[in-house]
Motif scaffolding. Structure first.
Motif, PDB file in Angstrom:
ATOM      1  N   ASN A 308       0.845  -1.202   0.000  1.00  0.00           N
ATOM      2  CA  ASN A 308       0.000   0.000   0.000  1.00  0.00           C
ATOM      3  C   ASN A 308       0.874   1.244   0.000  1.00  0.00           C
ATOM      4  O   ASN A 308       1.944   1.257   0.610  1.00  0.00           O
ATOM      5  CB  ASN A 308      -0.876   0.026   1.261  1.00  0.00           C
ATOM      6  CG  ASN A 308      -1.960  -1.016   1.174  1.00  0.00           C
ATOM      7  OD1 ASN A 308      -2.278  -1.506   0.090  1.00  0.00           O
ATOM      8  ND2 ASN A 308      -2.503  -1.373   2.328  1.00  0.00           N
ATOM      9  N   PHE A 309       0.380   2.268  -0.651  1.00  0.00           N
ATOM     10  CA  PHE A 309       1.214   3.459  -0.827  1.00  0.00           C
ATOM     11  C   PHE A 309       1.689   4.063   0.499  1.00  0.00           C
ATOM     12  O   PHE A 309       2.783   4.598   0.580  1.00  0.00           O
ATOM     13  CB  PHE A 309       0.466   4.519  -1.643  1.00  0.00           C
ATOM     14  CG  PHE A 309       0.319   4.151  -3.108  1.00  0.00           C
ATOM     15  CD1 PHE A 309       1.070   3.116  -3.666  1.00  0.00           C
ATOM     16  CD2 PHE A 309      -0.568   4.841  -3.922  1.00  0.00           C
ATOM     17  CE1 PHE A 309       0.943   2.768  -5.004  1.00  0.00           C
ATOM     18  CE2 PHE A 309      -0.704   4.508  -5.266  1.00  0.00           C
ATOM     19  CZ  PHE A 309       0.047   3.462  -5.808  1.00  0.00           C
ATOM     20  N   ASP A 310       0.874   3.987   1.553  1.00  0.00           N
ATOM     21  CA  ASP A 310       1.303   4.636   2.811  1.00  0.00           C
ATOM     22  C   ASP A 310       2.458   3.897   3.475  1.00  0.00           C
ATOM     23  O   ASP A 310       3.094   4.429   4.372  1.00  0.00           O
ATOM     24  CB  ASP A 310       0.120   4.812   3.775  1.00  0.00           C
ATOM     25  CG  ASP A 310      -0.546   3.482   4.127  1.00  0.00           C
ATOM     26  OD1 ASP A 310      -0.308   2.481   3.415  1.00  0.00           O
ATOM     27  OD2 ASP A 310      -1.295   3.449   5.129  1.00  0.00           O
ATOM     28  N   GLU A 311       2.738   2.669   3.020  1.00  0.00           N
ATOM     29  CA  GLU A 311       3.873   1.920   3.602  1.00  0.00           C
ATOM     30  C   GLU A 311       4.898   1.556   2.543  1.00  0.00           C
ATOM     31  O   GLU A 311       5.744   0.686   2.751  1.00  0.00           O
ATOM     32  CB  GLU A 311       3.351   0.646   4.270  1.00  0.00           C
ATOM     33  CG  GLU A 311       2.525   0.968   5.473  1.00  0.00           C
ATOM     34  CD  GLU A 311       2.036  -0.263   6.187  1.00  0.00           C
ATOM     35  OE1 GLU A 311       2.190  -1.375   5.662  1.00  0.00           O
ATOM     36  OE2 GLU A 311       1.502  -0.081   7.288  1.00  0.00           O
ATOM     37  N   ASN A 312       4.791   2.211   1.421  1.00  0.00           N
ATOM     38  CA  ASN A 312       5.609   1.875   0.259  1.00  0.00           C
ATOM     39  C   ASN A 312       6.796   2.848   0.204  1.00  0.00           C
ATOM     40  O   ASN A 312       6.619   4.052  -0.036  1.00  0.00           O
ATOM     41  CB  ASN A 312       4.699   2.026  -0.971  1.00  0.00           C
ATOM     42  CG  ASN A 312       5.299   1.463  -2.219  1.00  0.00           C
ATOM     43  OD1 ASN A 312       6.452   1.734  -2.504  1.00  0.00           O
ATOM     44  ND2 ASN A 312       4.527   0.697  -2.963  1.00  0.00           N
ATOM     45  N   ILE A 313       7.997   2.334   0.448  1.00  0.00           N
ATOM     46  CA  ILE A 313       9.155   3.231   0.630  1.00  0.00           C
ATOM     47  C   ILE A 313       9.392   4.132  -0.591  1.00  0.00           C
ATOM     48  O   ILE A 313       9.497   5.357  -0.441  1.00  0.00           O
ATOM     49  CB  ILE A 313      10.433   2.436   1.009  1.00  0.00           C
ATOM     50  CG1 ILE A 313      10.207   1.666   2.314  1.00  0.00           C
ATOM     51  CG2 ILE A 313      11.636   3.362   1.154  1.00  0.00           C
ATOM     52  CD1 ILE A 313      11.312   0.689   2.667  1.00  0.00           C
ATOM     53  N   PRO A 314       9.494   3.580  -1.817  1.00  0.00           N
ATOM     54  CA  PRO A 314       9.734   4.494  -2.947  1.00  0.00           C
ATOM     55  C   PRO A 314       8.614   5.524  -3.108  1.00  0.00           C
ATOM     56  O   PRO A 314       8.883   6.688  -3.435  1.00  0.00           O
ATOM     57  CB  PRO A 314       9.790   3.568  -4.165  1.00  0.00           C
ATOM     58  CG  PRO A 314      10.097   2.213  -3.628  1.00  0.00           C
ATOM     59  CD  PRO A 314       9.489   2.162  -2.260  1.00  0.00           C
ATOM     60  N   VAL A 316       6.543   6.796  -0.730  1.00  0.00           N
ATOM     61  CA  VAL A 316       6.583   7.818   0.330  1.00  0.00           C
ATOM     62  C   VAL A 316       7.734   8.799   0.078  1.00  0.00           C
ATOM     63  O   VAL A 316       7.557  10.024   0.147  1.00  0.00           O
ATOM     64  CB  VAL A 316       6.699   7.146   1.722  1.00  0.00           C
ATOM     65  CG1 VAL A 316       7.020   8.163   2.799  1.00  0.00           C
ATOM     66  CG2 VAL A 316       5.395   6.408   2.056  1.00  0.00           C
ATOM     67  N   LEU A 317       8.928   8.267  -0.271  1.00  0.00           N
ATOM     68  CA  LEU A 317      10.068   9.171  -0.493  1.00  0.00           C
ATOM     69  C   LEU A 317       9.834  10.056  -1.724  1.00  0.00           C
ATOM     70  O   LEU A 317      10.215  11.235  -1.743  1.00  0.00           O
ATOM     71  CB  LEU A 317      11.377   8.396  -0.616  1.00  0.00           C
ATOM     72  CG  LEU A 317      11.844   7.691   0.664  1.00  0.00           C
ATOM     73  CD1 LEU A 317      13.230   7.081   0.464  1.00  0.00           C
ATOM     74  CD2 LEU A 317      11.868   8.612   1.879  1.00  0.00           C
ATOM     75  N   ALA A 318       9.190   9.498  -2.737  1.00  0.00           N
ATOM     76  CA  ALA A 318       8.899  10.297  -3.944  1.00  0.00           C
ATOM     77  C   ALA A 318       7.935  11.428  -3.591  1.00  0.00           C
ATOM     78  O   ALA A 318       8.116  12.580  -4.037  1.00  0.00           O
ATOM     79  CB  ALA A 318       8.290   9.405  -5.019  1.00  0.00           C
ATOM     80  N   LEU A 319       6.927  11.117  -2.782  1.00  0.00           N
ATOM     81  CA  LEU A 319       5.923  12.132  -2.442  1.00  0.00           C
ATOM     82  C   LEU A 319       6.532  13.236  -1.588  1.00  0.00           C
ATOM     83  O   LEU A 319       6.232  14.430  -1.780  1.00  0.00           O
ATOM     84  CB  LEU A 319       4.743  11.478  -1.714  1.00  0.00           C
ATOM     85  CG  LEU A 319       3.894  10.521  -2.576  1.00  0.00           C
ATOM     86  CD1 LEU A 319       2.852   9.813  -1.726  1.00  0.00           C
ATOM     87  CD2 LEU A 319       3.230  11.270  -3.732  1.00  0.00           C
ATOM     88  N   ILE A 320       7.426  12.851  -0.680  1.00  0.00           N
ATOM     89  CA  ILE A 320       8.085  13.878   0.142  1.00  0.00           C
ATOM     90  C   ILE A 320       8.937  14.774  -0.759  1.00  0.00           C
ATOM     91  O   ILE A 320       8.977  15.998  -0.594  1.00  0.00           O
ATOM     92  CB  ILE A 320       8.908  13.218   1.272  1.00  0.00           C
ATOM     93  CG1 ILE A 320       7.944  12.596   2.281  1.00  0.00           C
ATOM     94  CG2 ILE A 320       9.819  14.233   1.962  1.00  0.00           C
ATOM     95  CD1 ILE A 320       8.600  11.783   3.354  1.00  0.00           C
ATOM     96  N   GLY A 321       9.593  14.163  -1.740  1.00  0.00           N
ATOM     97  CA  GLY A 321      10.385  14.955  -2.701  1.00  0.00           C
ATOM     98  C   GLY A 321       9.503  15.957  -3.444  1.00  0.00           C
ATOM     99  O   GLY A 321       9.867  17.114  -3.642  1.00  0.00           O
ATOM    100  N   ILE A 322       8.303  15.518  -3.821  1.00  0.00           N
ATOM    101  CA  ILE A 322       7.361  16.405  -4.523  1.00  0.00           C
ATOM    102  C   ILE A 322       6.902  17.535  -3.598  1.00  0.00           C
ATOM    103  O   ILE A 322       6.787  18.697  -4.000  1.00  0.00           O
ATOM    104  CB  ILE A 322       6.166  15.576  -5.057  1.00  0.00           C
ATOM    105  CG1 ILE A 322       6.653  14.730  -6.244  1.00  0.00           C
ATOM    106  CG2 ILE A 322       4.984  16.462  -5.446  1.00  0.00           C
ATOM    107  CD1 ILE A 322       5.644  13.771  -6.823  1.00  0.00           C
TER     108      ILE A 322
END
Ligand code: F6P
Length: 547
Positions: A308-314, A316-322
């Motif tokens: 699931n996206f909320d526990e998906n490392i790539p 989560v890190l991509a979204l924080i980058g955005i």
């Protein structure tokens, strides 16, 4: 299914993120930590040997929820499915993007136009295994019947940066072979490498997906000429092998067809280290370790595909980058590995990320009205602390950074490793908390510094803090964990490209400079300059006059 074409900035959730940003931009991370003792647990992910702590960011649960909605709204789930199932998501080159298939297990089925590509991948893997074994064991010999001692990878961009980074990173696991990388068209680079080599015991691998790249072909020709000063034309086949998708051209160069390792058009250059492009890796650390690298990457593929996206490392890190790129206006992202082994990770990620997401046209062909690819840079700690960390701590720019560290060191020197890791933890803590002026003053006065001097110096010794970092803490640098780490960043790049509505897998932006260089080369060799702007004409004239 093609990737959907939609401007993210026109979505309602983007507008909600903009409003949310207004509330969050000056929020104090230190206060959020004070108010929630479980913040680190809430904003961290544990997966296999990885702990990813993203709590030291200017985010709260609402930020994450909104970013996750943005991912849903931009059809990330469908995009991931198209990516892994071989849809032609590289639309401008009409190709699939299947580097993930290179590390898939043998029983998986990945089809392109109804044909399963896994058996042909395993054929090439088998060829890499046999060849690596022959060279490492000394069974395969040079033209004077001596074992090979040195391997030279001749390639550039994705045909250089990936294998070079991995060979460097896995040197703890390497065997007796010395591996060299020649990439630059700069002849001095070539000669400085050749200077150290004996043609009788050196094996050259020309790595070029297209076998048309000026640098790689020129360097290969120069090296062949150098070789022919000792060996004969028929010895060339014993010392030169190739990795390419252009078999014909490689044969024309004089490579034995049996020593050509094929590549496929569904593997982009910057994602190709998992293919035969990684031959130098397999030669350096042995095929088993190369395979472990692929398995580690495959595990990350599975995590990315199924979590699931909320526990998906790539994700989560991509979204924080955005979040930082598109709302805070951060222009760059730093990669700071706390191990010298990963000194080439940032240059590798520069190509992977910037050649992929350095685009300004949306998938609909229209110019985007928001920021896309971030500038990637970085150096290992603790070196970088003594170089550019001053600007991290007290400069005017917001630079989100990934700190990558390992629980165990490879040679096991605890004295060094504990000191290294104390720096690792200290820096992100310092970036988070900073140091307030009243604390600085108190400390100065307690140390017997005069009130006058304290007044003068305190402002300069103050740190604002509130600077974001992600911490990626890994058990140990092994072929598997390295494979997972690199695949993590590959998928992060993919997620960002999907959300930014750009085509991440073409690279038209590198063409213009190549074209101009070809015509300028003709001009400076003939001495007949064509029309140029006055600056270029002036520089060319000066160069030709002084040569
Ligand atoms: O300059 C761009 C590029 O096409 C990269 O994408 C690629 O990795 C590199 O050149 C080398 O290309 P090739 O493997 O075809 O020589």
């Amino acid at each position: 299914m093609a990737l959907q074409k939609a401007n993210p900035s026109q979505t309602q959730v983007w507008k909600n993120l903009q409003q949310h940003f207004a509330e969050m931009q000056n929020v104090s991370m230190a206060e959020m930590f004070q108010n929630d003792t479980e913040r680190a647990e809430k904003f961290s992910l544990e997966w296999k040997d990885f702990l990813v702590d993203y709590s030291k960011n200017r985010i709260n649960q609402e930020t994450i929820n909104l970013l996750l909605s943005l991912a849903e709204e931009m059809h990330l789930k469908e995009a991931i499915n198209s990516y892994f199932t071989g849809e032609n998501i590289n639309e401008t080159e009409d190709r699939a993007v299947l580097h993930s298939a290179l590390r898939a297990p043998q029983n998986e089925v990945v089809e392109i136009n109804g044909k399963n590509i896994i058996p042909s991948i395993f054929e090439v893997k088998n060829k890499i295994e046999v060849f690596s074994h022959e060279v490492i064991s000394g069974q395969r010999k040079g033209y004077t019947n001596q074992k090979f001692t040195d391997i030279v990878n001749i390639g550039i961009g994705g045909s250089d940066l990936g294998p070079d980074m991995i060979v460097e990173a896995l040197q703890f696991y390497k065997n007796h072979l010395n591996i060299h990388f020649v990439s630059n068209i700069d002849g001095d680079h070539v000669y400085e490498t050749l200077k150290k080599l004996n043609p009788e015991t050196t094996l050259f691998i020309t790595v070029s997906k297209t076998f048309t790249t000026q640098e790689t072909l020129t360097n290969s020709e120069t090296i062949k000429e150098w070789f022919l000063k000792s060996g004969s034309q028929q010895d060339v086949a014993k010392h030169f092998v190739a990795v390419t998708s252009n078999i014909e051209k490689a044969e024309q160069f004089g490579i034995n067809p049996e020593d050509i390792f094929p590549m496929y058009d569904w593997v982009g250059g910057r994602f190709s280290l998992w293919s035969a492009v990684g031959l130098s890796i397999s030669l350096s650390v042995g095929y088993d370790n190369f395979d472990k690298l692929l398995r580690g990457a495959n595990q990350m593929d599975e995590h990315f595909k199924t979590t699931n996206f909320d526990e998906n490392i790539p994700v989560v890190l991509a979204l924080i980058g955005i979040w930082y790129n598109n709302f805070f206006g951060a222009e760059t992202e730093a990669i700071i590995p706390y191990t010298q082994y990963l000194q080439k990770l940032a240059p590798y990620l520069q190509q992977a990320s910037m050649e992929s997401n350095g685009k300004s046209k949306g998938r609909d062909g229209k110019k985007v009205d928001y920021q896309t690819g971030t500038i990637i840079w970085g150096e290992p700690g603790s070196n970088s602390q003594h170089a550019f960390f001053q600007l991290f701590h007290q400069g005017t720019k917001l630079i989100p950074a990934d700190f990558i560290g390992f629980i165990e060191s490879l040679h096991g020197n605890e004295n060094h490793h504990l000191k290294l890791m104390s720096n690792f933890f200290a820096q992100s803590e310092a970036l988070l908390h900073g140091k307030l002026e009243n604390q600085v003053r108190r400390e100065m006065l307690d140390n017997g510094i005069s009130a006058e001097k304290t007044d003068l110096c305190a402002p300069f010794r103050t740190f604002e803090g509130n600077r974001p970092t992600n911490t990626i803490l890994i058990q140990k640098l092994t072929p598997e964990t390295l494979g997972s780490l690199v695949a993590l960043y590959e998928h992060k790049i993919f997620v960002q490209g999907v959300i930014w509505n750009i085509f991440s897998f073409d690279q038209w932006g590198v063409e213009l400079g190549k074209e101009l260089a070809t015509s300028i080369l003709a001009e400076i060799t003939t001495g007949e300059l064509q029309n140029h702007d006055s600056s270029t004409a002036f520089l060319l004239k000066h160069f030709m006059d002084k040569k």
